[in-house]
Design a protein around this motif. Structure first.
Motif, PDB file in Angstrom:
ATOM      1  N   LEU A 198       0.818  -1.224   0.000  1.00  0.00           N
ATOM      2  CA  LEU A 198       0.000   0.000   0.000  1.00  0.00           C
ATOM      3  C   LEU A 198       0.849   1.269   0.000  1.00  0.00           C
ATOM      4  CD1 LEU A 198      -2.680  -0.990   2.717  1.00  0.00           C
ATOM      5  CD2 LEU A 198      -2.902  -1.161   0.227  1.00  0.00           C
ATOM      6  N   THR A 199       2.148   1.155   0.171  1.00  0.00           N
ATOM      7  CA  THR A 199       2.989   2.349   0.241  1.00  0.00           C
ATOM      8  C   THR A 199       4.254   2.169  -0.604  1.00  0.00           C
ATOM      9  OG1 THR A 199       4.285   1.666   2.193  1.00  0.00           O
ATOM     10  CG2 THR A 199       2.181   2.760   2.611  1.00  0.00           C
ATOM     11  N   GLY A 200       4.909   3.304  -0.846  1.00  0.00           N
ATOM     12  CA  GLY A 200       6.164   3.267  -1.603  1.00  0.00           C
ATOM     13  C   GLY A 200       5.991   3.650  -3.069  1.00  0.00           C
ATOM     14  N   MET A 201       4.738   3.661  -3.529  1.00  0.00           N
ATOM     15  CA  MET A 201       4.488   4.038  -4.928  1.00  0.00           C
ATOM     16  C   MET A 201       3.811   5.419  -4.968  1.00  0.00           C
ATOM     17  SD  MET A 201       1.927   2.379  -3.460  1.00  0.00           S
ATOM     18  CE  MET A 201       2.318   0.627  -3.585  1.00  0.00           C
ATOM     19  N   SER A 202       3.725   6.019  -6.150  1.00  0.00           N
ATOM     20  CA  SER A 202       3.017   7.299  -6.253  1.00  0.00           C
ATOM     21  C   SER A 202       1.513   7.043  -6.105  1.00  0.00           C
ATOM     22  CB  SER A 202       3.303   7.964  -7.600  1.00  0.00           C
ATOM     23  OG  SER A 202       2.529   7.369  -8.616  1.00  0.00           O
ATOM     24  N   VAL A 203       0.786   8.068  -5.735  1.00  0.00           N
ATOM     25  CA  VAL A 203      -0.661   7.888  -5.558  1.00  0.00           C
ATOM     26  C   VAL A 203      -1.322   7.503  -6.886  1.00  0.00           C
ATOM     27  CG1 VAL A 203      -0.728   9.461  -3.565  1.00  0.00           C
ATOM     28  CG2 VAL A 203      -1.210  10.354  -5.825  1.00  0.00           C
ATOM     29  N   ASP A 204      -0.775   7.951  -7.999  1.00  0.00           N
ATOM     30  CA  ASP A 204      -1.355   7.601  -9.295  1.00  0.00           C
ATOM     31  C   ASP A 204      -1.066   6.141  -9.662  1.00  0.00           C
ATOM     32  OD1 ASP A 204      -2.473  10.130  -9.638  1.00  0.00           O
ATOM     33  OD2 ASP A 204      -0.652  10.926 -10.547  1.00  0.00           O
ATOM     34  N   GLU A 205       0.170   5.685  -9.378  1.00  0.00           N
ATOM     35  CA  GLU A 205       0.502   4.275  -9.627  1.00  0.00           C
ATOM     36  C   GLU A 205      -0.395   3.360  -8.795  1.00  0.00           C
ATOM     37  OE1 GLU A 205       5.323   4.907 -10.432  1.00  0.00           O
ATOM     38  OE2 GLU A 205       4.596   4.142  -8.507  1.00  0.00           O
ATOM     39  N   PHE A 206      -0.601   3.749  -7.544  1.00  0.00           N
ATOM     40  CA  PHE A 206      -1.430   2.932  -6.660  1.00  0.00           C
ATOM     41  C   PHE A 206      -2.842   2.751  -7.233  1.00  0.00           C
ATOM     42  CE2 PHE A 206      -4.379   2.590  -2.991  1.00  0.00           C
ATOM     43  CZ  PHE A 206      -3.969   1.357  -2.518  1.00  0.00           C
ATOM     44  N   LYS A 207      -3.404   3.843  -7.729  1.00  0.00           N
ATOM     45  CA  LYS A 207      -4.746   3.786  -8.327  1.00  0.00           C
ATOM     46  C   LYS A 207      -4.797   2.755  -9.443  1.00  0.00           C
ATOM     47  CE  LYS A 207      -6.185   8.497  -7.922  1.00  0.00           C
ATOM     48  NZ  LYS A 207      -6.334   9.772  -8.630  1.00  0.00           N
ATOM     49  N   VAL A 208      -3.778   2.772 -10.302  1.00  0.00           N
ATOM     50  CA  VAL A 208      -3.732   1.847 -11.434  1.00  0.00           C
ATOM     51  C   VAL A 208      -3.627   0.410 -10.933  1.00  0.00           C
ATOM     52  CG1 VAL A 208      -2.365   1.131 -13.439  1.00  0.00           C
ATOM     53  CG2 VAL A 208      -2.745   3.576 -12.988  1.00  0.00           C
ATOM     54  N   GLN A 209      -2.781   0.184  -9.905  1.00  0.00           N
ATOM     55  CA  GLN A 209      -2.602  -1.168  -9.373  1.00  0.00           C
ATOM     56  C   GLN A 209      -3.914  -1.719  -8.813  1.00  0.00           C
ATOM     57  OE1 GLN A 209       0.633  -0.649  -6.571  1.00  0.00           O
ATOM     58  NE2 GLN A 209       2.156  -0.372  -8.194  1.00  0.00           N
ATOM     59  N   VAL A 210      -4.642  -0.900  -8.063  1.00  0.00           N
ATOM     60  CA  VAL A 210      -5.901  -1.363  -7.464  1.00  0.00           C
ATOM     61  C   VAL A 210      -6.946  -1.600  -8.555  1.00  0.00           C
ATOM     62  CG1 VAL A 210      -7.790  -0.789  -5.893  1.00  0.00           C
ATOM     63  CG2 VAL A 210      -5.435  -0.204  -5.273  1.00  0.00           C
ATOM     64  N   ARG A 211      -7.025  -0.660  -9.477  1.00  0.00           N
ATOM     65  CA  ARG A 211      -8.011  -0.780 -10.556  1.00  0.00           C
ATOM     66  C   ARG A 211      -7.783  -2.064 -11.366  1.00  0.00           C
ATOM     67  NH1 ARG A 211     -11.211   3.404 -11.942  1.00  0.00           N
ATOM     68  NH2 ARG A 211      -9.841   5.006 -11.063  1.00  0.00           N
ATOM     69  N   THR A 212      -6.529  -2.335 -11.656  1.00  0.00           N
ATOM     70  CA  THR A 212      -6.181  -3.527 -12.437  1.00  0.00           C
ATOM     71  C   THR A 212      -6.604  -4.796 -11.695  1.00  0.00           C
ATOM     72  OG1 THR A 212      -4.294  -2.312 -13.307  1.00  0.00           O
ATOM     73  CG2 THR A 212      -4.262  -4.702 -13.608  1.00  0.00           C
ATOM     74  N   TRP A 213      -6.336  -4.831 -10.407  1.00  0.00           N
ATOM     75  CA  TRP A 213      -6.713  -6.006  -9.604  1.00  0.00           C
ATOM     76  C   TRP A 213      -8.229  -6.186  -9.573  1.00  0.00           C
ATOM     77  CZ3 TRP A 213      -9.325  -6.528  -4.815  1.00  0.00           C
ATOM     78  CH2 TRP A 213      -9.252  -7.796  -4.240  1.00  0.00           C
ATOM     79  N   LEU A 214      -8.937  -5.092  -9.354  1.00  0.00           N
ATOM     80  CA  LEU A 214     -10.402  -5.175  -9.244  1.00  0.00           C
ATOM     81  C   LEU A 214     -11.049  -5.707 -10.522  1.00  0.00           C
ATOM     82  CD1 LEU A 214     -11.276  -1.851  -7.353  1.00  0.00           C
ATOM     83  CD2 LEU A 214     -11.555  -4.179  -6.478  1.00  0.00           C
ATOM     84  N   GLU A 215     -10.386  -5.466 -11.659  1.00  0.00           N
ATOM     85  CA  GLU A 215     -10.959  -5.908 -12.934  1.00  0.00           C
ATOM     86  C   GLU A 215     -11.010  -7.430 -13.066  1.00  0.00           C
ATOM     87  OE1 GLU A 215      -8.684  -3.893 -15.923  1.00  0.00           O
ATOM     88  OE2 GLU A 215      -9.642  -1.959 -15.449  1.00  0.00           O
ATOM     89  N   THR A 216     -10.077  -8.110 -12.388  1.00  0.00           N
ATOM     90  CA  THR A 216     -10.029  -9.568 -12.577  1.00  0.00           C
ATOM     91  C   THR A 216     -10.305 -10.374 -11.310  1.00  0.00           C
ATOM     92  OG1 THR A 216      -7.647  -9.512 -12.188  1.00  0.00           O
ATOM     93  CG2 THR A 216      -8.370  -9.420 -14.485  1.00  0.00           C
TER      94      THR A 216
END
Lengths: 337, 337
Positions: A131-149
């Motif tokens: 949940l930490t260490g990445m930019s807030v924008d990268e985090f959004k993409v990571q969560v969105r990608t996971w939620l899709e599948t």
């Protein structure tokens, strides 16, 4: 020409009338008649009746909702914890040295029993790494990608479909009555904000959650960005919920909805205000359509969603309304036939 | 009957037409024509033109405003610091032992020169004693009471009247164009929230400021309440402004307004986003109607409102628009004739 204009305007007026009539149809069709449904309808009607004794001005119409176990399923594990566990392989891919380090090694092993019994300290290491260490924008993409599948193993559906239809109706009914609806969750604010607008119609600025600090810095292109860091600013659970409400909203809610001891203080704080206040507690007593836990005892208490007898007693003493999933909800999910 | 209905509807339609025409009159009458006014009008028109290349959907229409020196006067001292100093006698009355303790002794002496040179450490003691230790509701009453009688020594008016009319017009113009206007201030969030709705039309939930923690507890009547404590959660200044925006809003602003180095990062962060972005910096160069400081050099730099030449240079390099109070504003205050 004049009669044509009149015709257009009359049609417009008829449309307005029909819209008004439409608004008088049942706003909560997935609810069975009973104390809970009646309490919601009476609260909304009385607080929006201009000149009435319980009228609440629109600026004060704030309603807060816990998320996990109140707006969507929290069993067998919080969705965000599942996200963190399933994100571990990607983290280890980026930092291969973690593969031999605990608790990452256990998570990678896929041994469900071992994972389920990881101590809190290890869980925190996994949360920090995912949940930490990445930019807030990268985090959004990571969560969105996971939620899709990602899919819930019992319901075989995306987690974003596991929201309770009756609560979605309450959100819409309140908003149609000029209430602003907020999520107030112990879950991560940034995590919930990724999908709250799409799933609940709740924009990011109306999501209050546990929140960490960020660091401001500049990329190679000179553009500034924020990086998520593990420093906790707000633990938005238990007493942290009224604290988070004060920090982020600055008004005491008129209505609050929860389901566990994590919501006790939010419900107390809401109910202790002057004038009309509504506090509601969802009881998971529906082992067939969802789950049963807490005083319903259909399943043993787990580490999530605790709703002990003491909370049930407090609800009775302080006039909170308990929602029985089994009895009060005609339909639980939108995908139920 | 039908023709009467038509008449009513036609009158209604005419009213709508006249309202639309009204909206096309100058939204910024206190501004002189020039680069600054043109930039604001073009930004609003282009971002609200459906189908245009710079269109911004309503959900993304966020505009953030620094308060001190941007929405109201910050000279010769921040209003909140004045509040804290003038609150000291009441604090000492409640705790008489403080009368002989520094820095309270100096503040009580009324020696302006000695007060002005108090070191930051002493100032922090005064802030802690006057801004924390009470319930959030008591604090509201204390601030409200002070604001009712306190007056600015130069303008001889309540501080709440020292807001800039041209900026009030910008706030209203943006809101009429479906922008949500936020204050993002280094000042205390709880302090500004007391009057922001009345003074700026900005509700508490849209005030982001420096914020301390609270403690949840129960009164003798068993009712829960929050007590303000000195633990700082968010120092909403400089890099803290984008951090506060992320924490409290969760979206990058489309437009941001500031006046000092405390606003540098907010303006950078806003301007670095994709699509249409507006960043504006107010230059205090009007010693006659208000004050002149920073690169205007009408007064020497003080500890507040620093606007060094470097910031002016950055504005030019990054396309921020500088507002000259002297040249761009036809009228500064509503009470000016």
């Amino acid at each position: 020409m004049r009669s044509r204009t009149a015709f257009v305007l009359v049609v417009g007026a008829l449309w307005l009338v029909s819209a008004t009539v439409g608004a008088q149809t049942d706003p909560l069709p997935s609810w069975n008649d009973g104390t809970a449904k009646k309490a919601i309808v009476e609260f909304v009607q009385s607080t929006t009746t201009q000149g009435g004794p319980r009228f609440v001005p629109p600026s004060e119409r704030i309603a807060t909702f816990d998320q996990d176990g109140t707006l969507w399923v929290e069993h067998p594990m919080y969705t965000q914890v599942l996200y963190c566990l399933e994100r571990v392989p990607a983290v280890v891919k980026a930092k291969p040295e973690l593969a031999q380090v605990e608790p990452f090694k256990t998570v990678l092993s896929g041994d469900r029993e071992a994972i389920a019994t990881l101590p809190m300290k290890d869980l925190e290491k996994i949360l920090a790494a995912t949940l930490t260490g990445m930019s807030v924008d990268e985090f959004k993409v990571q969560v969105r990608t996971w939620l899709e599948t990602a899919k819930d193993p019992r319901f075989k559906r995306p987690y974003t479909e596991l929201t309770y239809l009756p609560m979605q109706e309450v959100l819409k009914y309140l908003r149609a009555s000029s209430y602003r609806t907020y999520i107030v969750t112990g879950g991560g604010q940034d995590f919930v904000r990724v999908y709250a607008e799409e799933v609940y119609g709740i924009p990011p600025e109306q999501v209050v959650g546990s929140a960490g600090g960020t660091v401001y810095g500049y990329g190679k292109d000179g553009k500034p960005f924020l990086t998520k860091e593990p420093r906790l600013l707000l633990n938005d659970d238990k007493a942290g919920k009224p604290q988070g409400i004060h920090l982020m909203i600055g008004r005491r809610p008129r209505a609050a909805f929860g389901n566990s001891i994590g919501d006790q203080q939010m419900l107390e704080y809401t109910k202790a205000g002057d004038g009309a206040r509504l506090a509601m507690l969802l009881l998971h007593d529906d082992v067939k359509r969802e789950y049963a836990y807490g005083p319903a005892r259909g399943l043993p208490d787990t580490r999530v969603g605790a709703f002990p007898q003491a909370l049930h007693d407090q609800a009775a003493a302080q006039g909170w309304i308990v929602i029985s999933m089994k009895n009060d909800w005609r339909q639980v999910f939108a995908f139920d036939k």
